[in-house]
Design a protein around this motif. Structure first.
Motif, PDB file in Angstrom:
ATOM      1  N   ASP A  72      13.952 -43.017  15.046  1.00 43.57           N
ATOM      2  CA  ASP A  72      12.757 -42.075  14.016  1.00 43.57           C
ATOM      3  C   ASP A  72      11.507 -43.133  14.228  1.00 43.57           C
ATOM      4  O   ASP A  72      11.437 -44.694  13.629  1.00 43.57           O
ATOM      5  N   GLN A 301      15.777 -38.158  19.019  1.00 42.33           N
ATOM      6  CA  GLN A 301      14.744 -37.253  17.928  1.00 42.33           C
ATOM      7  C   GLN A 301      14.619 -36.578  16.939  1.00 42.33           C
ATOM      8  O   GLN A 301      14.397 -35.345  17.664  1.00 42.33           O
ATOM      9  N   GLY A 303      11.566 -34.718  14.287  1.00 43.49           N
ATOM     10  CA  GLY A 303      10.611 -34.915  13.108  1.00 43.49           C
ATOM     11  C   GLY A 303       9.198 -34.543  13.714  1.00 43.49           C
ATOM     12  O   GLY A 303       9.234 -33.150  14.207  1.00 43.49           O
TER      13      GLY A 303
END
Ligand code: ATP
Length: 577
Positions: A72, A301, A303
């Motif tokens: 993250d 990941q 996001g």
């Protein structure tokens, strides 16, 4: 697409957009201020759907595998990351405006008619055609032949020139320079210069606003009798190289000022990431050293990413702020073909697992001239959107390009050492190499739209009394559905609401999202939960109070079974898994 199909597609999208707002899935950002076209807010149900979807991806890609670990990373990274990756330069797409219609588009995506082709301008309707013919006459001095909503008379003479040919004439009455393409919507060749436009959002790091510094410098520079001399004196050696030197050489005042502003602001300049991928390359060594992983392994990941998209389109399909789910899979050079085949199969199976209609997903292999220069293969997972097939995920074989770029720009060694293997070049152990990379890169917000489209159904059925009943139902996969169980007391009395709360508490304890709903008639409540995709409704009725049983209604079949209230949680849990 025929106009009937177009209307049907628009109609479906309108229904989905309207349902999303009405039921609290997706709202226009800052709506009370007139809205921000390029951004969306995910409401109480939308946030659940998006999280469920992203959790399913994480569960499959990270928790489901021994050889993939998570990351993250920060959204703002060192600006050199984007210089190394090529985004700072390569993200700049040349933009062009049509001088007649004012349409703005990407030059590299525009249609390129062949030499000798007619260049008809197709307007929205006859009224527009009349107006544009007048604009063209005034600005370019020719009267085009108007046929309904089409303006004729222009032709591509060569790849660098187009001209006006009066009806029946074979020689051009007037010619203009041409860059070989026309506006994509109306076909106009009357275009502005190409302008660079960076898709990355810029921001400034540091407590001091760099605009003050810009203002101070500009006040002095613009007051000087000669701008070029003032810039040269003020920026010394820096003015002799790079963009500043190029601007000074052009002699163009606006270019010199622009380059000076870039120079003043560049030390504080930072970018919002346009993709999540780069952090996985930048942290490759740290993750390798700390996680005990060995090549082949992956870093995943998910996001936010940000792109200053020229056209934001089709609701949340393309917005400026969106979410991605990406994985970089590092493998031995020479094994990338097998891993590409493996990840293609894995990813397609994942998409289809949650879909009602798996036939609407397909692969499209990129043509050689479509791929980035460093990629040696690339596939898009495409979905049949109401407006046609389009990208949902890109799976690219990126060679060792990214790691080698970051090695070069950072000066840090990012090589992997395989103690067991011989270097093919020397025949000696160990083998040190830059791993090759397979990258499955999906959009999470785009995926949400895909599953909303896939789930949206309108159904008609005959009731017991013979009437035709219509219902809208979101047939979301239960694992994606925002609310898993609605608990409905038949009436708001006789201890039924209390029993409903008791059951909801049991679901909460089991980690299954259940909501009590007491408002409106039972029929209206079923309709509401069908429309928001709740897979099961449990009704507490008079019989519950006597024998401790409840009805469990299935969203898709509308069938009800009576089960013991004590078994309700276990029964839903079993169906969910
Ligand atoms: P497109 O061709 O649609 O612009 P892309 O090839 O630029 O997409 P990638 O850079 O490969 O996209 O990003 C991976 C995924 O991220 C895409 O397949 C898409 O699902 C998603 N994505 C990219 N740009 C956007 C955007 N502006 N809004 C929503 N999702 C996006």
């Amino acid at each position: 697409m025929s106009s009937a199909a177009q209307t049907q597609a628009d109609d479906l999208m309108q229904k989905i957009v309207s349902l999303c707002k009405r039921r609290g899935f997706v709202f226009q950002s800052s709506e009370i201020y007139g809205g921000l076209k390029s951004a969306y807010d995910y409401g109480p149900l939308g946030v659940e759907l998006k999280r469920n979807l992203m959790n399913e991806w994480w569960r499959d890609m990270v928790h489901g595998r021994d050889n993939v670990v998570g990351l993250d990373a920060s959204i703002i990274m060192h600006p050199n990351v984007w210089r190394a990756s090529g985004h700072a330069a390569g993200f700049a797409d040349p933009l062009v405006d049509c001088l007649v219609s004012k349409e703005r588009f990407r030059a590299d995506k525009a249609p390129r008619p062949a030499v000798g082709d007619e260049l008809p301008i197709t307007c929205a309707d006859q009224g527009v055609a009349k107006t544009w013919a007048e604009i063209i006459e005034k600005r370019f001095g020719v009267v085009l032949d108007r046929d309904g909503k089409v303006l004729n008379g222009l032709k591509a003479i060569s790849t660098t020139e187009f001209g006006f040919f009066a009806k029946g004439s074979t020689s051009a009455a007037k010619t203009w320079p041409w860059r070989g393409y026309v506006g994509p919507t109306f076909g106009s060749p009357f275009l502005s210069e190409e302008r660079q436009f960076n898709l990355m959002f810029r921001t400034a790091l540091g407590a001091v606003d760099p605009m003050n510094e810009v203002a101070t410098h500009l006040a002095a520079l613009t007051a000087a009798p000669d701008l070029a001399t003032a810039v040269t004196e003020r920026f010394g050696k820096d003015a002799q190289e790079g963009a500043l030197a190029a601007a000074l050489a052009s002699g163009d005042r606006a270019k010199i000022l622009r380059a000076a502003i870039e120079h003043i602001t560049s030390p504080a300049m930072a970018y919002l990431r346009p993709e999540t991928a780069q952090a996985m390359f930048v942290q490759f060594k740290n993750i390798l050293d700390s996680s005990g992983q060995k090549v082949p392994f992956g870093i995943a990941q998910m996001g936010k990413s940000f792109r200053n998209e020229i056209t934001v389109e089709h609701f949340i399909f393309r917005s400026c702020e969106f979410e991605q789910m990406e994985m970089e899979f590092f493998c031995e050079p020479g094994t990338q073909k097998e891993w590409m085949a493996y990840w293609k199969e894995q990813r397609m199976a994942w998409w289809k697992r949650y879909a009602n209609d798996p036939s609407k997903f397909q692969f499209r292999q990129h043509a050689a001239d479509e791929m980035a220069h460093y990629a040696d293969d690339c596939y898009d997972v495409e979905y049949a959107y109401p407006w046609g097939w389009g990208e949902l995920e890109g799976i690219a074989s990126r060679t060792d390009y990214d790691l080698s770029q970051h090695e070069k720009h950072s000066g840090q060694k990012l090589r992997y050492t395989d103690q067991e293997k011989e270097d093919p070049a020397t025949g000696k152990k160990p083998w040190q190499y830059l791993p090759y990379v397979i990258e499955p890169a999906a959009g999470a917000t785009r995926a949400m739209l895909v599953y909303l489209i896939d789930a949206y159904h309108e159904e008609e059925r005959r009731t017991a009394t013979g009437e035709i009943e219509k219902r809208t139902v979101l047939k979301l996969h239960p694992r994606l559905a925002p609310i898993k169980v609605a608990i409905l007391p038949l009436v708001k009395k006789d201890g039924m609401p209390e029993k409903a709360q008791e059951l909801a508490a049991a679901f909460r304890k089991a980690g299954i999202l259940a909501k009590c709903d007491e408002k409106a008639s039972i029929g209206k409540r079923y309709a509401k939960h069908d429309e928001i995709g709740t897979p099961w409704c449990i009704t507490i009725d008079g019989q519950t109070m006597q024998d401790g049983t409840v009805t469990l209604r299935d969203r898709d079949t509308t069938e009800q079974v009576r089960i013991s209230m004590d078994q309700a949680v276990a029964s839903v849990r079993e169906r969910l898994s």
